[in-house]
Design an enzyme around this catalytic site. Structure first.
Site, PDB file in Angstrom:
ATOM      1  N   GLY A  17       7.117 -10.344  -2.604  1.00 47.18           N
ATOM      2  CA  GLY A  17       8.068 -11.379  -4.083  1.00 47.18           C
ATOM      3  C   GLY A  17       7.931 -12.635  -4.271  1.00 47.18           C
ATOM      4  CB  SER A  18       7.565 -15.147  -1.311  1.00 41.52           C
ATOM      5  OG  SER A  18       6.069 -15.374  -1.566  1.00 41.52           O
ATOM      6  CG  ASN A  19       2.233 -15.793  -3.469  1.00 44.61           C
ATOM      7  OD1 ASN A  19       1.367 -16.433  -3.168  1.00 44.61           O
ATOM      8  ND2 ASN A  19       2.447 -14.443  -2.352  1.00 44.61           N
ATOM      9  CE  LYS A  70      -6.837   4.319  -5.501  1.00 38.78           C
ATOM     10  NZ  LYS A  70      -6.253   3.684  -3.958  1.00 38.78           N
ATOM     11  NE  ARG A  96       0.508   2.167  -3.081  1.00 43.88           N
ATOM     12  CZ  ARG A  96       0.535   3.399  -2.216  1.00 43.88           C
ATOM     13  NH1 ARG A  96      -0.354   3.971  -1.885  1.00 43.88           N
ATOM     14  NH2 ARG A  96       1.640   3.444  -1.680  1.00 43.88           N
ATOM     15  CB  ILE A  98      -8.004  -1.686  -7.179  1.00 42.69           C
ATOM     16  CG1 ILE A  98      -6.732  -2.901  -6.475  1.00 42.69           C
ATOM     17  CG2 ILE A  98      -8.129  -1.437  -8.636  1.00 42.69           C
ATOM     18  CD1 ILE A  98      -5.571  -1.783  -7.841  1.00 42.69           C
ATOM     19  CG  ASN A 112      -5.902  -9.595  -3.089  1.00 43.16           C
ATOM     20  OD1 ASN A 112      -4.435  -9.544  -3.230  1.00 43.16           O
ATOM     21  ND2 ASN A 112      -6.272  -8.917  -2.053  1.00 43.16           N
ATOM     22  CG  HIS A 114      -6.895 -11.352   3.031  1.00 43.42           C
ATOM     23  ND1 HIS A 114      -6.189 -10.514   2.517  1.00 43.42           N
ATOM     24  CD2 HIS A 114      -7.519 -11.992   3.583  1.00 43.42           C
ATOM     25  CE1 HIS A 114      -6.250  -9.909   4.099  1.00 43.42           C
ATOM     26  NE2 HIS A 114      -6.962 -10.567   4.386  1.00 43.42           N
TER      27      HIS A 114
HETATM   28  C1  GRF Z   1       0.951 -12.482   1.148  1.00 44.40           C
HETATM   29  O1  GRF Z   1       0.572 -13.240   2.218  1.00 44.40           O
HETATM   30  C2  GRF Z   1      -0.999 -12.378   0.400  1.00 44.40           C
HETATM   31  O2  GRF Z   1      -1.640 -13.386   0.996  1.00 44.40           O
HETATM   32  C3  GRF Z   1      -0.693 -10.844   0.917  1.00 44.40           C
HETATM   33  O3  GRF Z   1       0.573 -10.595   0.923  1.00 44.40           O
HETATM   34  C4  GRF Z   1       1.434 -10.905   1.264  1.00 44.40           C
HETATM   35  C5  GRF Z   1       2.449 -11.319  -0.186  1.00 44.40           C
HETATM   36  O4  GRF Z   1       3.608 -11.851  -0.236  1.00 44.40           O
HETATM   37  N1  GRF Z   1      -1.827 -10.653   0.050  1.00 44.40           N
HETATM   38  P1  GRF Z   1       4.651 -12.449  -1.176  1.00 44.40           P
HETATM   39  O5  GRF Z   1       5.191 -10.822  -1.517  1.00 44.40           O
HETATM   40  O6  GRF Z   1       4.359 -12.812  -2.227  1.00 44.40           O
HETATM   41  O7  GRF Z   1       6.247 -12.651  -1.048  1.00 44.40           O
END
Ligand code: GRF
Length: 201
Positions: A17-19, A70, A96, A98, A112, A114
């Protein structure tokens, strides 16, 4: 969605969850004009849930195995989103695919991030796959979500060099550092576009 309130976001995460945290902090700073109303998580042990608690963001943890299909799982998520009047869904490490239930309810409202330069290295192991392939350049992609795996329209990309002395860990660090800056910026740009489209002269 109306033009009178800030756009209301739900963030979906399965892991650290760092993002998610950076998105919340950007909203608190005001550089992201959005209200983060909900964290949706599919794993009770995910650190993202702890971050939500620390940040004061409501969270819900729904595990697919608790549902008969689902469709039923996504309908339960949808109910939560409706209760919170969510305008836009942000996938930040949600592991997952969607399904049609959420895609139909949120057309062009699912984004999203990536960790590769799509279309290269889609799927669960974007960082490792680029590293193991010996690529010299990889990066980060933010895109809208469609029914495929990491295939929706690309909104932004940023490159990250893979140097000879990089390890998977150092590469991960560089990618995350780029993600934490890029993702809130792209969300903000997209929100501005949505608001502009909504406010007709
Ligand atoms: C990130 O590298 C993102 O690009 C990918 O999953 C990772 C999630 O990292 N989809 P965090 O949980 O936000 O730390």
């Amino acid at each position: 969605m109306t033009d009178r309130h800030p756009i209301r976001l739900a963030v979906f995460a399965s892991g650290s969850g760092s993002n998610f945290e950076q998105i919340v902090k950007s909203a608190h700073k005001g550089t992201l004009e959005a209200e983060i109303r909900l964290l949706v998580c599919d794993r009770p042990q995910a650190f993202a849930l702890k971050r939500a608690e620390q940040l004061g963001i409501p969270s819900v943890c729904l595990q697919p195995k608790a549902f008969e299909s689902k469709i039923a799982y996504e309908q339960a998520i949808l109910e939560q989103l409706k209760m919170k009047e969510i305008d836009l869904i942000i996938l930040a490490g949600y592991m997952r695919i969607i399904g049609p239930t959420l895609l139909t309810a949120y057309p062009d409202r699912l984004m999203n991030i990536h960790p590769s330069l799509l279309p290269a290295y889609p799927g669960r192991q974007g960082i490792q796959d680029a590293f193991k392939a010996g690529a010299e350049i990889t990066g980060v992609t933010v895109h809208l979500v469609d029914e495929g795996i990491d295939t929706g329209p690309i909104l932004a990309q940023e490159t990250v060099a893979i140097n000879p002395d990089d390890t998977i860990e150092s590469l991960e660090e560089k990618i995350h550092a780029v993600e934490h800056v890029l993702f809130p910026l792209v969300i903000q740009t997209y929100i501005k576009k949505l608001k502009k489209e909504f406010i007709k002269p």
